[in-house]
Design a protein around this motif. Structure first.
Motif, short mmCIF file in Angstrom:
data_model
loop_
_atom_site.label_atom_id
_atom_site.label_comp_id
_atom_site.label_asym_id
_atom_site.label_seq_id
_atom_site.Cartn_x
_atom_site.Cartn_y
_atom_site.Cartn_z
N ALA A 1 50.62 33.33 36.23
CA ALA A 1 50.68 32.29 37.27
C ALA A 1 52.06 32.19 37.91
N LEU B 1 43.97 31.54 38.38
CA LEU B 1 45.05 32.03 39.23
C LEU B 1 44.79 31.71 40.70
N GLY C 1 47.58 35.74 45.65
CA GLY C 1 48.74 35.58 44.78
C GLY C 1 50.04 35.92 45.47
N THR D 1 47.73 33.90 30.89
CA THR D 1 47.39 33.48 32.25
C THR D 1 48.52 32.67 32.86
#
Length: 377
Positions: free
Chosen positions: A304, A273, A44, A300
């Motif tokens: 994101a 993700l 991420g 979610t």
């Protein structure tokens, strides 16, 4: 300064991806697949850094409505809970007045997709674009997937260039990205053998781009596809963008199991993700990756924003297709809620139209005037 250059990563797989991107090299299928096993937060961080290098802290959305003029469809795709056969219970076809009721004064974009109606002609689909454009000439019209364009070609016995030219003359501004599903012939034969495959979908979008009609692209994931097929799908989109530039955004669509029986549960938030972040890394030449809250759910999709997504799609209004498959998200998100979600993620909200022309850029504190209720509620 570059966020990717300044990033310090512990995981060797994610750091290898970072090094390749810094060197101007695209990720391979093998590297993309390996990233699914990488630590979520490391992945991420890199996805977010790539998005920041492109867009700073700006995250986009649109005040829009989704118009699904009919759910009557000649196809029978195993994953679809929305389409109905002619005369079946729940089948509908909107009137002109019902269609025009979707053209709210405050929207800047309308998104039009629906079934392949057994009795409609091409002129019926053209009229929908004409009607909404006549009611609001400045409205951005994003309409008809490559599957629908191919259907219009068969109805008219005309090439895609002619069909797209007629649509553009009627007021079409952009194509949505639906109908791509996953570019795997194995999956196509199993789940939607009547529908066009990768070759035709890519061909139609290349033609649209060549005519100056931009488009989006999608991936339907979380059913029977493999991770390798997921990544290969991204690579084929990347290669098309190199040959025929014109993609505005990529939208990973989390499969909604509904009552299809294909899978027992929707993909996990972790899988969602990771797919967002990997999409951002593999699609190094596509401007935006969306966190499509309708299918991801609001929580979610909000996360994101810090995993590589630079767009939350739109306020939508009344969405029918995902909710026919029992999507758990609300049927619309108000402008103020969209702005708040982006701010809470530490980013700056930017309202856009379908072509990513800025309608309004919000500061850190200013509230969206007059937006206190869900669009179309």
């Amino acid at each position: 300064m570059s966020a990717v250059l300044d990033l310090r990563l512990r995981d060797p797989v994610v750091n290898d991806a970072r090094q390749r991107l810094l060197a101007g090299e695209s990720l391979t299928q093998e590297q993309g697949v390996r990233l699914f096993e990488a630590p979520l937060l490391e992945l991420g961080r890199l996805g977010d850094a790539v998005a920041r290098d492109r867009h700073g802290d700006r995250v986009f959305f649109t005040v829009n409505r989704q118009l699904n003029p009919t759910n009557v469809c000649v196809l029978a795709c195993k994953f679809c809970d929305y389409a109905k056969k002619p005369g079946a219970a729940g089948a509908y076809t909107m009137t002109k007045d019902e269609i025009l009721a979707h053209v709210d004064p405050e929207i800047s974009e309308i998104h039009i997709v629906g079934g392949l109606h057994n009795k409609w002609r091409f002129d019926d689909y053209l009229d929908i674009v004409r009607w909404v454009k006549e009611k609001k000439p400045g409205l951005s019209v994003k309409a008809y997937t490559a599957v629908e364009i191919d259907f219009f070609c068969r109805l008219t016995k005309k090439p895609a260039e002619w069909v797209l030219g007629e649509l553009r003359a009627a007021g079409l501004d952009a194509l949505p990205g639906g109908g791509a599903e996953v570019f795997s012939e194995r999956v196509r034969r199993e789940l939607y053998h009547q529908k066009i495959g990768a070759k035709r979908w890519l061909e139609i979008h290349a033609i649209a781009h060549g005519l100056g009609i931009p488009s989006n692209a999608t991936l339907l994931y979380g059913h029977i596809e493999t991770r390798a097929e997921r990544v290969q799908h991204l690579i084929e989109l990347r290669e098309l963008e190199r040959r025929a530039p014109g993609f505005l955004a990529f939208i990973p669509l989390a499969f909604q199991p509904g009552v299809t029986g294909l899978v027992r549960r929707q993909a996990s938030a972790i899988d969602d993700l990771k797919t967002i972040a990997i999409s951002r890394l593999v699609l190094d030449n596509v401007p935006h990756v969306k966190g499509y809250w309708i299918m991801l759910g609001q929580d979610t999709a909000a996360a994101a924003i810090n995993f590589g997504a630079s767009d939350l799609d739109g306020t939508i209004g009344r969405e029918k297709i995902a909710h026919a498959a029992l999507a758990r998200s609300p049927v619309g998100m108000a402008e103020d809620s969209m702005v708040r979600t982006i701010r809470e993620a530490g980013k700056t909200p930017v309202q856009r139209d379908a072509l990513y022309r800025v309608v309004r850029e919000y500061g850190r504190e200013d509230a969206p005037a007059g937006a206190t209720a869900t669009i179309g509620a």
